[in-house]
Scaffold this active site. Structure first.
Site, PDB file in Angstrom:
ATOM      1  N   ASP A 199     152.032  73.486  76.229  1.00 47.54           N
ATOM      2  CA  ASP A 199     152.286  73.132  74.832  1.00 47.54           C
ATOM      3  C   ASP A 199     153.547  73.839  74.367  1.00 47.54           C
ATOM      4  O   ASP A 199     153.862  74.951  74.828  1.00 47.54           O
ATOM      5  CB  ASP A 199     151.109  73.569  73.951  1.00 47.54           C
ATOM      6  CG  ASP A 199     149.907  72.649  74.085  1.00 47.54           C
ATOM      7  OD1 ASP A 199     150.018  71.611  74.756  1.00 47.54           O
ATOM      8  OD2 ASP A 199     148.846  72.994  73.515  1.00 47.54           O
ATOM      9  N   GLU A 291     142.168  67.594  75.972  1.00 49.23           N
ATOM     10  CA  GLU A 291     141.559  68.831  76.476  1.00 49.23           C
ATOM     11  C   GLU A 291     140.113  68.604  76.904  1.00 49.23           C
ATOM     12  O   GLU A 291     139.649  69.192  77.890  1.00 49.23           O
ATOM     13  CB  GLU A 291     141.639  69.920  75.414  1.00 49.23           C
ATOM     14  CG  GLU A 291     141.161  71.286  75.895  1.00 49.23           C
ATOM     15  CD  GLU A 291     141.496  72.379  74.888  1.00 49.23           C
ATOM     16  OE1 GLU A 291     142.597  72.951  74.989  1.00 49.23           O
ATOM     17  OE2 GLU A 291     140.663  72.635  73.990  1.00 49.23           O
TER      18      GLU A 291
END
Length: 340
Positions: A199, A291
């Protein structure tokens, strides 16, 4: 022996009940912070001595799990959990150089995330990520011209790939797997041997070297690594392809860092992209989007290496004795400003 085992079981149960009662009381009286302190009392487990003697991999050589008796240093399937002091960084560096690897690092910088986070992410990566190794950065953005210029060391390259702007931030997150799968089947897959996917809203703080490499790599989530399995935030809606039943799952992994060989990542991203599409066709959206699907994949296909929370830490949690050297730090979350 049977009596001792029963006493040990009752002792564990008694400790769990006390912790639960204290946690609920603290939550009611003082808020979440006191619960965070209490959760450090929950034991992570201990790696069996017989298994510790066998812990090694192609990048760090023989590991030294005995150096960290305070934490869990292996999984039930024999994969190492990498903590500070369990590996020799010089050995890892030398082994990677001998094998002449090129390591890819992918990051998505879409919308306001580009201006807010990308420059610091890349600048700190040049200071700490795979220093001395051949690296190719892949930045995925809808605005290639806005990507900041960052001075790169010899043997390191930056490539920018255009992606479509999605209407919702959730869609950006979920389309990542499809985009990565396509990139791994193209130029990225041809020029990199191993790839780390991260990220953008975080920055490097310490050495992040070849000790993290393996055929498949998962990252323990900083907010959940002490939690018992039944409390972990897996997808529980049985209609979703990401669903895990009670009793399933090993750890809770963070999608902010995952990686592996090109072939292994092609399999991971194909699995997640396919199941994200199937859920969308049925009007479903997993609780934590890609996720949740990543955690389902790693339940079915165990990672070859697990990174401790030192490799992706949240300063908001505060100091922890077992977090000796944070390598990557979360940026403060400013969702109201950054997400449309």
């Amino acid at each position: 022996m049977a009596l001792k085992e029963r006493l040990r079981t009752w002792k564990r149960l008694f400790c769990w009940l006390i912790l639960l009662a204290l946690g609920l009381l603290g939550l009611l009286q003082h808020g979440l912070s006191i619960v965070r302190h209490l959760e450090t009392l929950i034991p992570m487990g201990v790696c069996p001595s017989a298994r510790m003697a066998l812990l090694r991999d192609n990048f760090t050589g023989l590991l030294n799990p005995w150096a960290r008796p305070d934490v869990l240093t292996c999984t039930s399937w024999g994969a190492p959990i990498i903590w500070d002091s369990t590996f020799n960084p010089a050995v890892a560096q030398q082994k990677a150089l001998q094998q002449n690897f090129t390591i890819g690092l992918t990051v998505f910088a879409v919308g306001r995330y580009l201006e807010k986070y990308l420059a610091r992410f890349l600048e700190t990566a040049e200071q700490h990520f795979m220093v001395g190794q051949r690296v190719v950065y892949y930045v995925f953005t809808e605005r290639p011209a806005a990507v900041p210029r960052v001075a790169l060391a010899p043997g390191r390259r930056l490539r920018v790939e255009r992606v479509a702007r999605e209407p919702r931030w959730q869609d950006v997150s979920m389309q990542r797997m499809r985009t990565l799968h396509e990139a791994l089947g193209g130029q990225l897959g041809r020029e990199a041997h191993f790839v780390l996917c991260m990220d953008v809203d975080q920055h490097f703080r310490g050495a992040f070297g070849p000790e993290v490499l393996a055929e498949s790599v998962a990252q323990l989530h900083a907010w959940h690594y002490h939690w018992p399995r039944w409390l972990l935030p897996y997808e529980r809606d049985v209609r979703s392809t990401a669903a895990l039943a009670l009793g399933e799952g090993d750890f809770y992994y963070h999608a902010a860092v995952f990686g592996g060989s090109v072939a292994a990542l092609r399999g991971l991203t194909a699995h997640c992209a396919r199941n994200l599409r199937r859920d969308r066709e049925r009007g479903l959206e997993a609780r934590w989007h890609d996720e949740s699907h990543l955690n389902k994949f790693f339940w079915l296909h165990k990672p070859a290496k697990v990174l401790s929370p030192e490799f992706c830490w949240s300063p908001e949690i505060g100091r922890r004795a077992e977090i000796r050297q944070p390598r990557l730090l979360w940026a403060p979350k400013e969702y109201a400003l950054l997400r449309d």
